[in-house]
Design a protein around this motif. Structure first.
Motif, short mmCIF file in Angstrom:
data_model
loop_
_atom_site.label_atom_id
_atom_site.label_comp_id
_atom_site.label_asym_id
_atom_site.label_seq_id
_atom_site.Cartn_x
_atom_site.Cartn_y
_atom_site.Cartn_z
N LEU A 126 0.83 -1.21 0.00
CA LEU A 126 0.00 0.00 0.00
C LEU A 126 0.86 1.26 0.00
O LEU A 126 0.51 2.26 -0.64
N ALA A 127 2.00 1.21 0.71
CA ALA A 127 2.91 2.36 0.71
C ALA A 127 3.47 2.61 -0.68
O ALA A 127 3.60 3.76 -1.12
N ILE A 128 3.79 1.53 -1.40
CA ILE A 128 4.31 1.67 -2.78
C ILE A 128 3.23 2.27 -3.68
O ILE A 128 3.51 3.18 -4.48
N LEU A 129 1.99 1.80 -3.56
CA LEU A 129 0.89 2.36 -4.36
C LEU A 129 0.69 3.84 -4.05
O LEU A 129 0.45 4.65 -4.95
N ASP A 130 0.80 4.19 -2.77
CA ASP A 130 0.63 5.58 -2.36
C ASP A 130 1.72 6.45 -2.97
O ASP A 130 1.46 7.55 -3.48
N MET A 131 2.96 5.98 -2.96
CA MET A 131 4.08 6.76 -3.52
C MET A 131 3.98 6.85 -5.04
O MET A 131 4.36 7.87 -5.63
N LEU A 132 3.46 5.80 -5.67
CA LEU A 132 3.24 5.88 -7.12
C LEU A 132 2.19 6.93 -7.45
O LEU A 132 2.32 7.68 -8.42
N GLN A 133 1.15 6.99 -6.60
CA GLN A 133 0.11 7.99 -6.81
C GLN A 133 0.67 9.40 -6.67
O GLN A 133 0.27 10.32 -7.39
N LEU A 134 1.61 9.57 -5.73
CA LEU A 134 2.23 10.88 -5.50
C LEU A 134 3.41 11.15 -6.44
O LEU A 134 4.04 12.21 -6.36
N ASN A 135 3.71 10.18 -7.30
CA ASN A 135 4.81 10.32 -8.28
C ASN A 135 6.16 10.52 -7.58
O ASN A 135 7.01 11.29 -8.03
N LEU A 136 6.36 9.80 -6.45
CA LEU A 136 7.64 9.87 -5.74
C LEU A 136 8.61 8.79 -6.19
O LEU A 136 9.82 8.94 -6.01
#
Length: 256
Positions: free
Chosen positions: A216-226
């Motif tokens: 979920l953390a990876i999906l969140d960072m992908l959403q934020l383009n980090l």
């Protein structure tokens, strides 16, 4: 018996969600789930810092918001009978609308209650029954009492006691993970190594809950383009890298 929590402002999780929606003038039919989830989790953390026990319905709502947030990050595959995509927020919105409807009616019911309490009850009922009992030479409190009724009441009490003893008991376990902590861990590792495979993260956190939080953390960072993702050689493995042009943003995130 149900457990209830009453705070200074909010008596339940939906009351808190409606406060956020009305305060920020949000459209209840199109809730920005990321914003609402973050504000809701921040409020729960403040309660924990004040050593206030968080009721189970707040914890359940927080888990529901996290599940909806995760579904919003993934491609929508669920469809209704007409073939339209199902919005993960739909059920939450319906519950909020129902809660808002009853909450709006609460002041009216409270006013009716105050009016009823201000009225006088019909007088002399006890005295009238006592006079009838004295005239017929019996105690009116015991006139309908019998051994059969006493046994029925005793049986109901014992049945209720057994049901309470056999009722399932639920234990809530707080796992030592948060999406924010796992996101910080992955970003630090990528900054130090330039890239990191998902299998390395699994090795560091091999339990199932740890894998879920990291994913979920990876999906969140992908959403934020980090971060960026490259397909690896292994089965279901991939490599995580810093997103192009976002190194400055990641550095500022650690400084904060």
């Amino acid at each position: 018996m149900s457990f209830e929590i009453k705070l200074s402002l909010f008596e339940g999780p939906f009351d808190l969600l409606l406060f956020f929606i009305e305060r920020d003038e949000l459209d209840i039919h199109d809730i920005p789930i990321f914003q609402i989830t973050n504000e809701f989790m921040d409020y729960i953390r403040q309660l924990e810092q004040l050593n206030i026990e968080v009721a189970s319905d707040f914890i359940l709502t927080a888990a529901t918001l996290m599940r909806i947030k995760a579904k919003m990050l993934l491609p929508r595959t669920e469809k209704d009978e007409q073939g339209n995509e199902i919005d993960p927020r739909q059920e939450l919105v319906q519950h909020l609308l129902e809660y808002k409807k009853y909450k709006t009616a609460t002041p009216i019911l409270s006013e009716m209650e105050d009016m009823r309490l201000a009225q006088e009850n019909r007088g002399n009922i006890h005295e009238e029954l006592q006079q009838i009992a004295n005239a017929n030479h019996f105690e009116y409190e015991l006139q309908d009492l019998s051994l059969y009724k006493l046994m029925r009441v005793f049986d109901k009490v014992m049945t209720r006691f057994e049901e309470e003893q056999n009722r399932p008991k639920h234990t809530i376990i707080q796992y030592p993970y948060t999406i924010e902590d796992q996101r910080d861990y992955i970003l630090k590792e990528i900054q130090a190594k330039s890239k990191m495979s998902f299998s390395e993260i699994i090795s560091a956190f091999p339990d199932k809950i740890g894998m879920i939080f990291n994913f979920l953390a990876i999906l969140d960072m992908l959403q934020l383009n980090l971060i960026g993702v490259e397909v690896g050689d292994g089965f279901n493995d991939f490599t995580i890298t810093i997103a192009d042009g976002d190194a400055t943003q990641v550095t500022q995130l650690f400084v904060e």
